[in-house]
Design an enzyme around this catalytic site. Structure first.
Site, PDB file in Angstrom:
ATOM      1  N   TYR A 111       0.858  -1.192   0.000  1.00 21.30           N
ATOM      2  CA  TYR A 111       0.000   0.000   0.000  1.00 21.30           C
ATOM      3  C   TYR A 111       0.887   1.232   0.000  1.00 21.30           C
ATOM      4  O   TYR A 111       1.880   1.298   0.736  1.00 21.30           O
ATOM      5  CB  TYR A 111      -0.907   0.015   1.235  1.00 21.30           C
ATOM      6  CG  TYR A 111      -1.710   1.308   1.356  1.00 21.30           C
ATOM      7  CD1 TYR A 111      -2.980   1.407   0.816  1.00 21.30           C
ATOM      8  CD2 TYR A 111      -1.164   2.433   1.980  1.00 21.30           C
ATOM      9  CE1 TYR A 111      -3.705   2.586   0.893  1.00 21.30           C
ATOM     10  CE2 TYR A 111      -1.883   3.617   2.059  1.00 21.30           C
ATOM     11  CZ  TYR A 111      -3.142   3.692   1.522  1.00 21.30           C
ATOM     12  OH  TYR A 111      -3.846   4.866   1.595  1.00 21.30           O
ATOM     13  N   GLU A 119      -3.609   7.681  -3.794  1.00 24.27           N
ATOM     14  CA  GLU A 119      -3.594   6.367  -3.151  1.00 24.27           C
ATOM     15  C   GLU A 119      -3.384   5.276  -4.191  1.00 24.27           C
ATOM     16  O   GLU A 119      -4.024   5.283  -5.248  1.00 24.27           O
ATOM     17  CB  GLU A 119      -4.906   6.130  -2.401  1.00 24.27           C
ATOM     18  CG  GLU A 119      -4.930   4.827  -1.618  1.00 24.27           C
ATOM     19  CD  GLU A 119      -6.251   4.622  -0.890  1.00 24.27           C
ATOM     20  OE1 GLU A 119      -6.231   4.347   0.315  1.00 24.27           O
ATOM     21  OE2 GLU A 119      -7.314   4.746  -1.543  1.00 24.27           O
TER      22      GLU A 119
END
Length: 389
Positions: free
Chosen positions: A109, A197
């Site tokens: 991530y 993101e």
């Protein structure tokens, strides 16, 4: 302002962030044509909506033939996709993104956002790729890495190396991570983003880093500097009332309650919603008309509130500093007459020209309930709504 995944990937690529090759399609035939252009034997067909959780909701399909590409696109286009972020109503899929397959060795991530506490761009990384970062924070907060970037220096190689080491990257992957994270930071700052993101960020079998997903949000106040970014806006993905409010410089956000709110000032608006909840009501919206609103803008705000079929009552709470109470009163009275007011209305006014504003409402002949203070206003509108049912 949010944009679609394929748009975010185009921007990423412009700044040197590695992304898989792909193309957007609006029909099954177009999807198959994109697959033909990409070549290979594995593709991913992704629904394009402004919401996360698409994979869990069936909005991401891995396919292995041209026929499967068409079938996957046909199953998504024109259908409603319901994820944990869309709410039960879901979102209609109007386009899909067809992407080449990827050899995934690891999922990580990576995100960037503005940390309001430190006032800095903060890089967030985790080894828990493919999982919602909120879930990771709740279950395994120790697996989240945070690195704040001093705006005076910008991102430096040691920032990216620290992140790479924390994510368990090694060998040549470290240098790759430095280039990747630096490119993402450059995109974030140059485009005035508020969030970027990548979930998941994948390490391929060859050791490369690739953004398998991409989400970007932008600071609306900076869009005047980025006409190309503003052009990416998809109003079909936004609440139509919020879109209309934006055209009139009104700050409006639809909520799930039944008491409409019209307030001047974001802080006062939040306090108004809180006190409605305190007295057992539920706000239907956040609406800040601003400090310099005109009678016409106030009238428009009033009509926007009443366009919500869930609204069973309205609370107007105005402190007249720059905003004059008589202007608010004229706008409210004008709009109420024009649309034939059919729900209880409570108005609390204080400040500049308050006596004139109250007189305008009293002489209007409309069933407007006056309130002396915020608590009195909230109690009256909650009681009026209950009584009207």
């Amino acid at each position: 302002m949010n944009i679609h995944e394929y748009q975010a990937k185009e921007l990423f690529s412009r700044f040197g962030v590695a992304v898989p090759k792909g193309g957007v399609a609006y029909t099954p035939a177009e999807a198959a044509a994109v697959a033909d252009r990409l070549g290979g034997g594995v593709w991913v067909v992704k629904a394009q909506i402004h919401a996360g959780g698409r994979g869990k909701a069936g909005g991401v399909k891995v396919v292995r033939s041209r026929a499967e590409v068409e079938a996957a696109a046909r199953a998504l286009l024109g259908h409603t996709l319901v994820t944990h972020q869309t709410g039960p109503a879901g979102r209609e899929v109007k386009r899909v993104y067809v992407e080449e397959g990827c050899d995934i060795a690891r999922e990580l991530y990576l995100g960037m956002l503005i940390d309001r506490d430190s006032g800095r761009v903060t890089v967030i990384g985790s080894t828990e790729g493919g999982v919602e970062i909120e879930e990771v924070a709740a279950r395994s907060p120790e697996k989240i890495l945070k690195i704040a970037i001093d705006p005076a220096t910008g991102i430096q190689p040691f920032h990216a190396r620290e992140l790479a080491f924390g994510l368990g990257l090694e060998g040549g992957q470290i240098a790759t991570a430095v280039k990747f994270v630096t490119a993402l930071y450059r995109a974030f700052t140059k485009l005035d983003a508020s969030v970027a993101e990548i979930n998941p960020l994948v390490v391929t079998g060859a050791g490369e880093l690739v953004a398998l997903d991409a989400k970007m949000s932008f600071d609306d106040n900076a869009l005047f500097r980025h006409a190309d970014i503003a052009a990416l806006r998809d109003e079909d993905e936004e609440d139509p009332t919020e879109v209309e409010a934006g055209k009139h410089a009104l700050n409006y956000i639809k909520l799930d309650g039944n008491i409409g709110c019209m307030v001047n000032g974001a802080g006062l608006a939040m306090a108004t919603m809180d006190i409605i909840k305190l007295y057992g009501g539920s706000p239907a919206n956040f609406l800040d008309v601003g400090g310099g609103a005109t009678r016409e803008r106030v009238s428009t705000a009033f009509k926007l509130i009443l366009s919500d079929p869930n609204v069973e009552g309205i609370l107007v709470n105005i402190f007249g500093g720059i905003m004059r109470c008589d202007v608010i009163a004229e706008g409210v009275v004008g709009a109420a007459r024009e649309i034939n007011l059919h729900v209880p209305l409570v108005v609390r006014l204080e400040g500049t020209n308050v006596d004139l504003g109250k007189r305008i409402m009293q002489q209007s002949g409309l069933p407007i309930l006056a309130a002396e203070n915020l608590a009195d206003a909230a109690q009256k509108i909650v009681a009026a709504v209950k009584e009207a049912r």
